[in-house]
Design a protein around this motif. Structure first.
Motif, short mmCIF file in Angstrom:
data_model
loop_
_atom_site.label_atom_id
_atom_site.label_comp_id
_atom_site.label_asym_id
_atom_site.label_seq_id
_atom_site.Cartn_x
_atom_site.Cartn_y
_atom_site.Cartn_z
N MET A 187 0.88 -1.06 0.11
CA MET A 187 -0.08 0.04 0.10
C MET A 187 0.70 1.17 0.15
SD MET A 187 -3.19 0.61 0.05
CE MET A 187 -4.03 2.23 -0.04
N LEU A 188 0.78 2.22 -1.06
CA LEU A 188 1.38 3.39 -0.93
C LEU A 188 0.45 4.36 -0.84
CD1 LEU A 188 3.88 4.95 -1.71
CD2 LEU A 188 3.36 5.03 -4.14
N ASP A 189 0.34 5.11 0.56
CA ASP A 189 -0.50 6.01 0.90
C ASP A 189 0.23 7.61 0.63
OD1 ASP A 189 -2.76 4.54 1.33
OD2 ASP A 189 -2.22 3.92 3.63
N LYS A 190 -0.90 8.41 0.33
CA LYS A 190 -0.34 9.71 0.05
C LYS A 190 -0.50 10.69 1.22
CE LYS A 190 -1.10 9.31 -4.68
NZ LYS A 190 -2.03 9.75 -5.88
N THR A 191 -1.61 10.21 2.10
CA THR A 191 -2.02 11.13 3.16
C THR A 191 -1.84 10.44 4.57
OG1 THR A 191 -4.50 10.27 3.28
CG2 THR A 191 -3.57 12.38 1.79
N ALA A 192 -1.60 11.09 5.72
CA ALA A 192 -1.50 10.45 6.96
C ALA A 192 -2.87 9.95 7.34
CB ALA A 192 -1.20 11.44 7.85
N ASN A 193 -3.96 10.33 6.79
CA ASN A 193 -5.39 9.89 7.17
C ASN A 193 -5.37 8.38 6.52
OD1 ASN A 193 -7.97 9.81 7.93
ND2 ASN A 193 -8.58 10.06 5.86
N ALA A 194 -4.89 8.31 5.29
CA ALA A 194 -5.03 7.02 4.84
C ALA A 194 -3.97 5.79 5.21
CB ALA A 194 -4.60 7.27 3.07
N ALA A 195 -2.74 6.37 5.77
CA ALA A 195 -1.97 5.47 6.48
C ALA A 195 -2.74 4.98 7.89
CB ALA A 195 -0.71 6.20 6.87
N GLU A 196 -3.25 5.90 8.53
CA GLU A 196 -3.89 5.36 9.63
C GLU A 196 -4.80 4.34 9.39
OE1 GLU A 196 -4.28 5.11 13.59
OE2 GLU A 196 -2.75 6.15 12.74
N GLU A 197 -5.86 4.76 8.28
CA GLU A 197 -6.76 3.84 8.11
C GLU A 197 -6.34 2.39 7.46
OE1 GLU A 197 -10.07 3.74 4.36
OE2 GLU A 197 -9.65 5.58 5.41
N ASP A 198 -5.24 2.35 7.10
CA ASP A 198 -4.70 0.79 6.33
C ASP A 198 -4.03 0.32 7.36
OD1 ASP A 198 -6.16 1.37 3.99
OD2 ASP A 198 -4.49 2.55 2.99
N CYS A 199 -3.47 0.98 8.27
CA CYS A 199 -2.56 0.28 9.45
C CYS A 199 -2.95 -1.12 9.80
CB CYS A 199 -2.72 1.40 10.72
SG CYS A 199 -1.49 0.84 11.71
#
Length: 174
Positions: free
Chosen positions: A94-106
């Motif tokens: 997973m390549l996330d561009k936002t901190a929100n997306a990173a938190e969701e995909d964690c």
């Protein structure tokens, strides 16, 4: 006769190159680009501005296609905040561009990467490659090593372009 002796190291070099393992993913370009491998299939997770880096990665993997080849995007799933692709070993990169997306995909993917800070909670749940690590390491090659009987999940081995602990004149220690 000496010229024929030069064929021995040449043959050894060709044999080593032919048996070298391919990385499961290449990641870098300041956290905005990745080339992910699943078996014989490659997937590009990058924007048009990262085409040069991706082209070099494709050539390193022995693939002469252009980064915008439709086949390289066939297995990519994207939304406004990131992209994902299947990665060697049965997981998801997973390549996330936002901190929100990173938190969701964690904790939901095998490898979580991106140009954003990724919290310590996420780092405890799996392999994370965040802004600070990328800044220190440069480009990163990920190799998957099969799990063992006691730990069936695959393990990741990282090879970085530069030693995160080192200092060079063009890339001083941070």
């Amino acid at each position: 006769r000496l010229a024929w002796l030069a064929l021995l190291p040449l043959g050894g070099g060709v044999a080593l190159a032919a048996t070298a393992p391919l990385p499961a993913a290449l990641f870098g370009a300041n956290g905005y680009a990745a080339l992910v491998r699943d078996g014989d299939r490659l997937t590009v997770l990058a924007q048009r501005s990262d085409a040069f880096v991706v082209q070099q990665w494709l050539l390193a993997m022995g693939d002469r296609r252009k980064p915008d080849d439709a086949e390289l995007a066939a297995r990519r799933l994207c939304d406004r905040e990131g992209c994902s692709a299947p990665v060697e070993g049965g997981g998801v990169f997973m390549l996330d561009k936002t901190a929100n997306a990173a938190e969701e995909d964690c904790g939901r993917v095998s490898v979580l990467a991106g140009p954003v800070p990724i919290g310590a909670r996420c780092a405890a749940l799996g392999l994370t490659l965040d802004r600070e690590f990328i800044r220190a390491a440069g480009s990163i090659a990920l190799y998957v090593e099969p799990g063992t009987g006691s730990e069936p999940r695959p393990r990741w081995r990282l090879v970085t372009a530069r030693d995160p602990q080192g200092s060079r004149p063009w890339a001083p220690d941070r």
